[in-house]
Design a protein around this motif. Structure first.
Motif, PDB file in Angstrom:
ATOM      1  N   ILE A 299      44.849 -10.607 -33.900  1.00  0.00           N
ATOM      2  CA  ILE A 299      44.682 -11.073 -32.518  1.00  0.00           C
ATOM      3  C   ILE A 299      43.413 -10.493 -31.903  1.00  0.00           C
ATOM      4  O   ILE A 299      42.625 -11.215 -31.272  1.00  0.00           O
ATOM      5  CB  ILE A 299      45.911 -10.708 -31.667  1.00  0.00           C
ATOM      6  CG1 ILE A 299      47.096 -11.578 -32.070  1.00  0.00           C
ATOM      7  CG2 ILE A 299      45.620 -10.886 -30.173  1.00  0.00           C
ATOM      8  CD1 ILE A 299      48.402 -11.157 -31.452  1.00  0.00           C
ATOM      9  N   TYR A 300      43.189  -9.202 -32.085  1.00  0.00           N
ATOM     10  CA  TYR A 300      41.978  -8.568 -31.543  1.00  0.00           C
ATOM     11  C   TYR A 300      40.723  -9.161 -32.185  1.00  0.00           C
ATOM     12  O   TYR A 300      39.709  -9.399 -31.513  1.00  0.00           O
ATOM     13  CB  TYR A 300      42.014  -7.062 -31.759  1.00  0.00           C
ATOM     14  CG  TYR A 300      43.004  -6.342 -30.881  1.00  0.00           C
ATOM     15  CD1 TYR A 300      42.982  -6.513 -29.487  1.00  0.00           C
ATOM     16  CD2 TYR A 300      43.968  -5.491 -31.423  1.00  0.00           C
ATOM     17  CE1 TYR A 300      43.900  -5.861 -28.678  1.00  0.00           C
ATOM     18  CE2 TYR A 300      44.879  -4.826 -30.617  1.00  0.00           C
ATOM     19  CZ  TYR A 300      44.844  -5.019 -29.240  1.00  0.00           C
ATOM     20  OH  TYR A 300      45.749  -4.374 -28.435  1.00  0.00           O
ATOM     21  N   PHE A 301      40.804  -9.418 -33.488  1.00  0.00           N
ATOM     22  CA  PHE A 301      39.655  -9.996 -34.195  1.00  0.00           C
ATOM     23  C   PHE A 301      39.370 -11.411 -33.687  1.00  0.00           C
ATOM     24  O   PHE A 301      38.211 -11.768 -33.415  1.00  0.00           O
ATOM     25  CB  PHE A 301      39.928 -10.014 -35.702  1.00  0.00           C
ATOM     26  CG  PHE A 301      38.818 -10.632 -36.502  1.00  0.00           C
ATOM     27  CD1 PHE A 301      37.635  -9.946 -36.722  1.00  0.00           C
ATOM     28  CD2 PHE A 301      38.970 -11.914 -37.025  1.00  0.00           C
ATOM     29  CE1 PHE A 301      36.611 -10.527 -37.462  1.00  0.00           C
ATOM     30  CE2 PHE A 301      37.952 -12.507 -37.763  1.00  0.00           C
ATOM     31  CZ  PHE A 301      36.767 -11.813 -37.980  1.00  0.00           C
ATOM     32  N   ALA A 302      40.431 -12.225 -33.566  1.00  0.00           N
ATOM     33  CA  ALA A 302      40.261 -13.601 -33.105  1.00  0.00           C
ATOM     34  C   ALA A 302      39.743 -13.648 -31.673  1.00  0.00           C
ATOM     35  O   ALA A 302      38.900 -14.491 -31.332  1.00  0.00           O
ATOM     36  CB  ALA A 302      41.586 -14.351 -33.215  1.00  0.00           C
ATOM     37  N   THR A 303      40.236 -12.743 -30.829  1.00  0.00           N
ATOM     38  CA  THR A 303      39.767 -12.694 -29.440  1.00  0.00           C
ATOM     39  C   THR A 303      38.289 -12.357 -29.383  1.00  0.00           C
ATOM     40  O   THR A 303      37.536 -12.949 -28.580  1.00  0.00           O
ATOM     41  CB  THR A 303      40.573 -11.644 -28.644  1.00  0.00           C
ATOM     42  OG1 THR A 303      41.961 -11.969 -28.703  1.00  0.00           O
ATOM     43  CG2 THR A 303      40.126 -11.613 -27.188  1.00  0.00           C
ATOM     44  N   SER A 304      37.854 -11.441 -30.232  1.00  0.00           N
ATOM     45  CA  SER A 304      36.439 -11.067 -30.277  1.00  0.00           C
ATOM     46  C   SER A 304      35.572 -12.227 -30.746  1.00  0.00           C
ATOM     47  O   SER A 304      34.495 -12.483 -30.194  1.00  0.00           O
ATOM     48  CB  SER A 304      36.239  -9.865 -31.210  1.00  0.00           C
ATOM     49  OG  SER A 304      36.992  -8.759 -30.782  1.00  0.00           O
ATOM     50  N   VAL A 305      36.068 -12.949 -31.756  1.00  0.00           N
ATOM     51  CA  VAL A 305      35.282 -14.039 -32.341  1.00  0.00           C
ATOM     52  C   VAL A 305      35.242 -15.251 -31.415  1.00  0.00           C
ATOM     53  O   VAL A 305      34.167 -15.778 -31.091  1.00  0.00           O
ATOM     54  CB  VAL A 305      35.840 -14.432 -33.719  1.00  0.00           C
ATOM     55  CG1 VAL A 305      35.156 -15.697 -34.240  1.00  0.00           C
ATOM     56  CG2 VAL A 305      35.660 -13.295 -34.715  1.00  0.00           C
ATOM     57  N   PHE A 306      36.422 -15.712 -30.973  1.00  0.00           N
ATOM     58  CA  PHE A 306      36.494 -16.962 -30.216  1.00  0.00           C
ATOM     59  C   PHE A 306      36.387 -16.773 -28.703  1.00  0.00           C
ATOM     60  O   PHE A 306      36.310 -17.758 -27.966  1.00  0.00           O
ATOM     61  CB  PHE A 306      37.790 -17.700 -30.560  1.00  0.00           C
ATOM     62  CG  PHE A 306      37.921 -18.026 -32.011  1.00  0.00           C
ATOM     63  CD1 PHE A 306      37.011 -18.862 -32.636  1.00  0.00           C
ATOM     64  CD2 PHE A 306      38.936 -17.476 -32.789  1.00  0.00           C
ATOM     65  CE1 PHE A 306      37.109 -19.145 -33.983  1.00  0.00           C
ATOM     66  CE2 PHE A 306      39.044 -17.762 -34.129  1.00  0.00           C
ATOM     67  CZ  PHE A 306      38.130 -18.600 -34.737  1.00  0.00           C
ATOM     68  N   GLY A 307      36.420 -15.525 -28.257  1.00  0.00           N
ATOM     69  CA  GLY A 307      36.213 -15.246 -26.841  1.00  0.00           C
ATOM     70  C   GLY A 307      34.906 -14.530 -26.597  1.00  0.00           C
ATOM     71  O   GLY A 307      34.088 -14.942 -25.767  1.00  0.00           O
TER      72      GLY A 307
ATOM     73  N   CYS B 224      34.577 -22.327 -27.266  1.00  0.00           N
ATOM     74  CA  CYS B 224      33.459 -22.690 -28.147  1.00  0.00           C
ATOM     75  C   CYS B 224      32.677 -23.881 -27.606  1.00  0.00           C
ATOM     76  O   CYS B 224      31.440 -23.919 -27.695  1.00  0.00           O
ATOM     77  CB  CYS B 224      33.980 -22.992 -29.551  1.00  0.00           C
ATOM     78  SG  CYS B 224      34.618 -21.551 -30.427  1.00  0.00           S
ATOM     79  N   LEU B 225      33.369 -24.860 -27.039  1.00  0.00           N
ATOM     80  CA  LEU B 225      32.695 -26.029 -26.468  1.00  0.00           C
ATOM     81  C   LEU B 225      31.806 -25.634 -25.296  1.00  0.00           C
ATOM     82  O   LEU B 225      30.688 -26.158 -25.146  1.00  0.00           O
ATOM     83  CB  LEU B 225      33.724 -27.068 -26.019  1.00  0.00           C
ATOM     84  CG  LEU B 225      34.363 -27.914 -27.120  1.00  0.00           C
ATOM     85  CD1 LEU B 225      35.513 -28.743 -26.563  1.00  0.00           C
ATOM     86  CD2 LEU B 225      33.328 -28.825 -27.769  1.00  0.00           C
ATOM     87  N   LEU B 226      32.269 -24.715 -24.468  1.00  0.00           N
ATOM     88  CA  LEU B 226      31.458 -24.251 -23.343  1.00  0.00           C
ATOM     89  C   LEU B 226      30.203 -23.542 -23.845  1.00  0.00           C
ATOM     90  O   LEU B 226      29.127 -23.670 -23.254  1.00  0.00           O
ATOM     91  CB  LEU B 226      32.281 -23.326 -22.448  1.00  0.00           C
ATOM     92  CG  LEU B 226      33.429 -23.989 -21.674  1.00  0.00           C
ATOM     93  CD1 LEU B 226      34.241 -22.950 -20.909  1.00  0.00           C
ATOM     94  CD2 LEU B 226      32.902 -25.056 -20.726  1.00  0.00           C
ATOM     95  N   ALA B 227      30.325 -22.799 -24.949  1.00  0.00           N
ATOM     96  CA  ALA B 227      29.160 -22.131 -25.534  1.00  0.00           C
ATOM     97  C   ALA B 227      28.184 -23.152 -26.115  1.00  0.00           C
ATOM     98  O   ALA B 227      26.959 -23.020 -25.953  1.00  0.00           O
ATOM     99  CB  ALA B 227      29.614 -21.151 -26.608  1.00  0.00           C
ATOM    100  N   VAL B 228      28.711 -24.171 -26.778  1.00  0.00           N
ATOM    101  CA  VAL B 228      27.869 -25.229 -27.347  1.00  0.00           C
ATOM    102  C   VAL B 228      27.129 -25.975 -26.246  1.00  0.00           C
ATOM    103  O   VAL B 228      25.938 -26.308 -26.374  1.00  0.00           O
ATOM    104  CB  VAL B 228      28.726 -26.191 -28.191  1.00  0.00           C
ATOM    105  CG1 VAL B 228      27.944 -27.447 -28.539  1.00  0.00           C
ATOM    106  CG2 VAL B 228      29.205 -25.511 -29.468  1.00  0.00           C
ATOM    107  N   MET B 229      27.815 -26.241 -25.131  1.00  0.00           N
ATOM    108  CA  MET B 229      27.185 -26.930 -24.003  1.00  0.00           C
ATOM    109  C   MET B 229      26.088 -26.064 -23.380  1.00  0.00           C
ATOM    110  O   MET B 229      25.056 -26.577 -22.929  1.00  0.00           O
ATOM    111  CB  MET B 229      28.239 -27.294 -22.966  1.00  0.00           C
ATOM    112  CG  MET B 229      29.227 -28.346 -23.463  1.00  0.00           C
ATOM    113  SD  MET B 229      30.629 -28.609 -22.356  1.00  0.00           S
ATOM    114  CE  MET B 229      29.852 -29.627 -21.093  1.00  0.00           C
ATOM    115  N   ALA B 230      26.292 -24.750 -23.354  1.00  0.00           N
ATOM    116  CA  ALA B 230      25.259 -23.840 -22.846  1.00  0.00           C
ATOM    117  C   ALA B 230      24.039 -23.867 -23.774  1.00  0.00           C
ATOM    118  O   ALA B 230      22.888 -23.865 -23.308  1.00  0.00           O
ATOM    119  CB  ALA B 230      25.814 -22.425 -22.744  1.00  0.00           C
ATOM    120  N   TYR B 231      24.289 -23.907 -25.085  1.00  0.00           N
ATOM    121  CA  TYR B 231      23.188 -23.986 -26.047  1.00  0.00           C
ATOM    122  C   TYR B 231      22.413 -25.287 -25.874  1.00  0.00           C
ATOM    123  O   TYR B 231      21.174 -25.311 -25.944  1.00  0.00           O
ATOM    124  CB  TYR B 231      23.731 -23.879 -27.469  1.00  0.00           C
ATOM    125  CG  TYR B 231      22.675 -24.069 -28.539  1.00  0.00           C
ATOM    126  CD1 TYR B 231      21.738 -23.064 -28.792  1.00  0.00           C
ATOM    127  CD2 TYR B 231      22.612 -25.250 -29.279  1.00  0.00           C
ATOM    128  CE1 TYR B 231      20.762 -23.237 -29.771  1.00  0.00           C
ATOM    129  CE2 TYR B 231      21.637 -25.426 -30.253  1.00  0.00           C
ATOM    130  CZ  TYR B 231      20.716 -24.425 -30.492  1.00  0.00           C
ATOM    131  OH  TYR B 231      19.739 -24.594 -31.450  1.00  0.00           O
TER     132      TYR B 231
END
Length: 312
Positions: free
Chosen positions: A199-207, A113-120
């Motif tokens: 697990i699949y849901f969390a991977t989709s959301v946070f990955g 998430c931090l890498l995505a925020v930094m990209a934004y």
């Protein structure tokens, strides 16, 4: 199917790094050195950002949070592995394993998430420079950190609570050097359908969502940069993104390597080694990438290092 008999788990066994006594000493020194470099390197980044007023910007605020997260993620896995190597005891208690599972989920998800925020942040700086200070206000920057963190903690606690309801088999050997939720669920004898769905849901959301956010941000950045008339402007814009792109490539590259290795190889040891690299190498390399490729960061680090003798 003897190992499938149910039992009340009190301890799990992590994978042994190596059975060679001489190699154990070498690996202990190697991982200890990597851990120290990770902690000290990221600590220097945090101190440099906090001590230099020129770095009190959203970009470096997110970078310092990434460094804090890198220290926490490495501390979650490496010290326990070092203790196991030194004592030659691979046992980890059930509460200790669940705690490690929870923290690994929190810090690995937050890294993404931090890498995505930094990209934004880079997207706003390059595509909307006149509105940058308005959009990336201090309150909004804090919200971009705290909101994902709160959701991630709730998700990690939910995974941990869902593991508590499982009954485990007599085969309690985890084929990794640290406790990981997927491997832990594989040891269960009871129904794990809900756990796997989570697990699949969390991977989709946070990955998946952060990865899509990064791709979208850089698509817009490239499009905006290519429309710039001056070569100097293009180079300056791309140079501000270079370090972040390297960090993103390293993080997702090692993560993709873990997925590919687990799918293509039957060797659990190879998968375990690559999984360990995923939680060690990116966190160790991030400070070097940002300090060596960033002029402002290099200047702040020189100032910080020059002040250390006077402080001592």
């Amino acid at each position: 199917m003897d190992p499938r008999n149910e039992t009340h788990a009190s301890n799990f066994l992590l994978m042994e790094v190596t059975e060679d006594a001489e190699l154990q000493s070498l690996l202990f020194s190697l991982f200890l050195s990597m851990y120290m470099v990770t902690v000290l390197g990221n600590l220097f980044i945090i101190l440099a950002v906090s001590s230099d007023s020129r770095l009190h910007t959203p970009m470096y605020f997110f970078l310092s949070n990434l460094s804090i997260n890198d220290i926490c993620l490495s501390t979650t896995t490496i010290p326990k592995m070092l203790v196991n190597i030194q004592t030659q005891n691979q046992s980890i208690t059930y509460p200790g394993c669940l705690t490690q599972v929870c923290f690994v989920l929190v810090f690995a998800s937050l890294e993404s998430c931090l890498l995505a925020v930094m990209a934004y942040d880079r997207y706003v700086a390059i595509c909307h420079p006149l509105r940058y200070t308005v959009i990336m206000s201090s309150h909004f920057c804090v919200l971009l950190i705290l909101l994902p963190l709160f959701i991630i903690i709730m998700d990690a606690l939910l995974h941990s609570l869902m593991v508590l309801r499982l009954s485990f088999c007599t085969d309690l050997e985890i084929p990794l050097f640290f406790c990981e939720v997927v491997q832990l669920i594989k040891l269960a004898c009871s129904d794990t359908l809900i756990n796997n769905i989570l697990i699949y849901f969390a991977t989709s959301v946070f990955g998946g969502i952060p990865a899509c956010g990064i791709i979208f941000s850089y698509t817009q950045i490239v499009s905006s940069v290519l429309r710039m008339p001056s070569v100097g402007g293009k180079y300056k814009a791309f140079s501000t993104c270079g370090s972040h792109l390297l960090v993103v490539s390293l993080f997702y590259g090692t993560g993709f390597g873990v997925y590919i290795s687990s799918a293509l190889t039957n060797s659990s040891r190879n998968t375990a080694v690559i999984s360990m690299m995923y939680t060690v190498v990116p966190q160790m390399m991030n400070p070097f990438i940002y300090s060596l490729r960033n002029k402002d960061m290099k200047g702040a680090l020189r100032k910080l290092i020059s002040r250390i003798p006077s402080l001592l």
